[in-house]
Write a protein that holds these residues in place. Structure first.
Motif, mmCIF file in Angstrom:
data_model
loop_
_atom_site.group_PDB
_atom_site.id
_atom_site.type_symbol
_atom_site.label_atom_id
_atom_site.label_comp_id
_atom_site.label_asym_id
_atom_site.label_seq_id
_atom_site.Cartn_x
_atom_site.Cartn_y
_atom_site.Cartn_z
ATOM 1 N N SER A 97 0.846 -1.191 0.000
ATOM 2 C CA SER A 97 0.000 0.000 0.000
ATOM 3 C C SER A 97 0.879 1.237 0.000
ATOM 4 N N VAL A 127 -1.753 -0.949 -3.685
ATOM 5 C CA VAL A 127 -1.031 -0.858 -4.955
ATOM 6 C C VAL A 127 -0.524 -2.197 -5.477
ATOM 7 N N ILE A 147 3.883 -2.988 -9.033
ATOM 8 C CA ILE A 147 2.896 -1.912 -8.920
ATOM 9 C C ILE A 147 2.598 -1.424 -10.338
ATOM 10 N N THR A 151 -1.821 2.496 -11.528
ATOM 11 C CA THR A 151 -2.166 2.656 -10.114
ATOM 12 C C THR A 151 -1.541 3.906 -9.512
ATOM 13 N N ILE A 152 -0.353 4.259 -9.972
ATOM 14 C CA ILE A 152 0.361 5.400 -9.392
ATOM 15 C C ILE A 152 0.538 6.536 -10.406
#
Length: 543
Positions: A97, A127, A147, A151-152
């Motif tokens: 996370s 994540v 990841i 997501t980021i």
């Protein structure tokens, strides 16, 4: 400082060669406190095993690529668990996370990395997931998680917390790290200083056997030199190392002569440390007005070791000012001719480290106070004030903002290195464990990113501190990363010192407690040498 009282050349050498060796040994104590502080940041989480006995398990997490997120690309994250128990640990899930809320200050990053219990509310963004397989007793289990870029993708430039949870219920373990989303690299310079030093010894110079070990494949000196080849790192070279090789002449080990040739061939900028990398703060704290110097190494020379050898030329001035001074100065001592016709090298030839960029003094991290910096800054070397390297924990900016690398403390020129990023790089350089290196490199990226964000126009300086030992893989990884931090590529010392220096004050207190102890030891050594000056007969110096 060379004492002015009449002491024989041999006895004066014993005094001045012994002092750096003693101080170098004591220097290891001075470096222990910063190293311990860093260890508390980098240690993997430890929790009781599910069996409930006294054995433990450890868990680690580290992002790849020094923790730097590349736009549009997924980020790999390594997790590892070590089973120190006598029981088999079943396969267990790992959950990653992060957060959309960055860690905006150094204190935030330090607190996050050092917290014994990470706040689960601080990483609200799931994540990634994965699984560490079954781990046999005394075994290690690991997994590589990913990841996804999407997501980021929405994270703004900054430093973000990363959390990994392993297992569930009472046996669950948590470890933390950081992610860095790169921003504007700014216009400031980046510099990395790397020491080229040998471990502390009790004698004045390294022996042939010690040099053979240190310069052979896997030896500390060979590892240090290989780590900087092909990089723009600035070298801080101990002249006692090159002198130890040169005094042996034809008796020097082949690995040592090759190492010296490789060092002299490197194009890297460099400056000389004090002979033996002696403890500057302890010398001044002992009452000396100026640091000690070595006036001769003649007693270490054996004429037969130089039969048929032609001494290397005297060091060449590297600037116009150096050349002008050399022309006006007292003529440089010429090599002496020993019985049998052997030509012996001069002190300058023995201690030549290659073209220098000026005089830079580097006290041990955490050892300086305002008096130390003021005294060193008041010295005159080659008609100029030397630059003193100090760690950022010892400095406060007059503006109250982040401290740039190039500064002036009460008129004394100083180069300030980022202590947080430097400690992390030093941890990476000394580690043979891949995930430990990756953890440390991510921390270095985080602190460098914060430095650039605080002032994109200011230079940033990092160092590899004098480690007790280095890892072949780790040292190279640390140097490569240290010369490519925060989107910058390391450049020269002149680039770091261009422009007007910032005004800072030295906030370190009367050096550390270890400095007082080492200063007292030095005073005792010098007093003992002084008491023997009227009777200079002593045992022959052996290499």
């Amino acid at each position: 400082m060379t004492p002015s009282h009449p002491v024989s050349a041999r006895h004066r050498l014993r005094r001045l060669a012994a002092v750096p060796a003693l101080l170098a040994a004591l220097l290891a104590v001075a470096l222990a406190a910063p190293a311990a502080a860093l260890e508390s940041m980098a240690t993997a989480a430890t929790a009781p095993a599910a069996t409930g006995d006294a054995s433990t398990m450890t868990f680690s997490v580290a992002p790849a690529g020094a923790g730097v997120v590349t736009a549009g690309q997924p980020l790999a994250v390594a997790v590892s668990a070590r089973n120190a128990t006598g029981s088999t640990i079943p396969a267990a899930a790992v959950r990653l996370s992060a957060s959309v809320r960055p860690l905006t200050t150094r204190a935030d990053v330090r607190d996050w990395l050092a917290a014994s219990t990470a706040d689960p509310a601080r990483t609200e963004l799931a994540v990634g997931t994965g699984e560490i397989p079954l781990i046999v007793p005394l075994g290690v289990g690991s997994a590589n998680l990913t990841i996804d870029a999407a997501t980021i993708a929405g994270l703004a430039p900054g430093v973000y917390p990363l959390r990994a949870d392993y297992g569930a219920d009472a046996s669950a373990m948590t470890e933390v790290s950081v992610l860095v989303v790169s921003g504007d690299a700014g216009t400031g310079a980046l510099g990395l200083v790397v020491p080229i030093t040998a471990p502390p010894i009790a004698d004045g110079l390294l022996s042939a056997a010690q040099l053979g070990d240190l310069t052979s494949s896997g030896g500390s000196l060979r590892t240090q030199l290989d780590a900087v080849i092909g990089t723009p790192a600035i070298l801080a070279v101990d002249p006692a190392v090159v002198a130890a090789i040169r005094v042996l002449g034809i008796s020097a080990p082949a690995s040592a002569t090759q190492w010296l040739a490789d060092l002299m061939a490197l194009p890297n900028e460099r400056f000389a440390l004090q002979f033996g990398d002696a403890d500057l703060a302890a010398q001044l704290a002992s009452g000396l007005a100026t640091p000690l110097t070595v006036s001769t190494l003649a007693p270490y020379l054996t004429a037969s070791d130089f039969t048929g050898l032609t001494p290397s030329p005297a060091p060449t001035p590297t600037t116009a000012a150096d050349a002008d001074q050399a022309a006006a100065a007292t003529p440089t001592p010429t090599p002496s001719t020993a019985p049998g016709g052997s030509v012996l090298p001069t002190l300058a030839q023995l201690t030549d480290i290659g073209p220098r960029v000026g005089t830079v003094l580097w006290p041990a991290s955490g050892s300086v106070d305002a008096g130390t910096v003021s005294t060193l800054g008041a010295l005159t070397v080659d008609d100029a004030s030397p630059i003193t390297l100090v760690d950022s924990a010892s400095v406060a900016s007059a503006s109250g903002q982040a401290t740039p690398a190039w500064a002036s403390a009460d008129g004394a020129p100083v180069l300030v290195y980022d202590v947080d990023a430097s400690r992390a790089l030093t941890t990476a350089a000394t580690s043979d464990v891949a995930i430990t290196r990756a953890e440390a490199l991510a921390e270095a990226s985080a602190f460098a990113a914060l430095a650039v964000a605080a002032d994109p126009t200011a230079p940033v300086l990092v160092v590899l501190d004098r480690p007790a030992d280095v890892s072949t893989v780790g040292d190279r990884a640390a140097v490569v990363q240290g010369t490519h931090l925060a989107g910058r590529t390391a450049s020269s010392l002149s680039a770091l010192t261009s422009g007007s220096p910032a005004t800072v004050s030295i906030v370190g207190e009367a050096a550390d407690t270890g400095t007082a102890t080492r200063a007292a030891d030095l005073s005792g050594l010098l007093a003992g040498e002084e008491s023997r000056r009227v009777s200079p007969r002593s045992s022959p110096i052996r290499r």
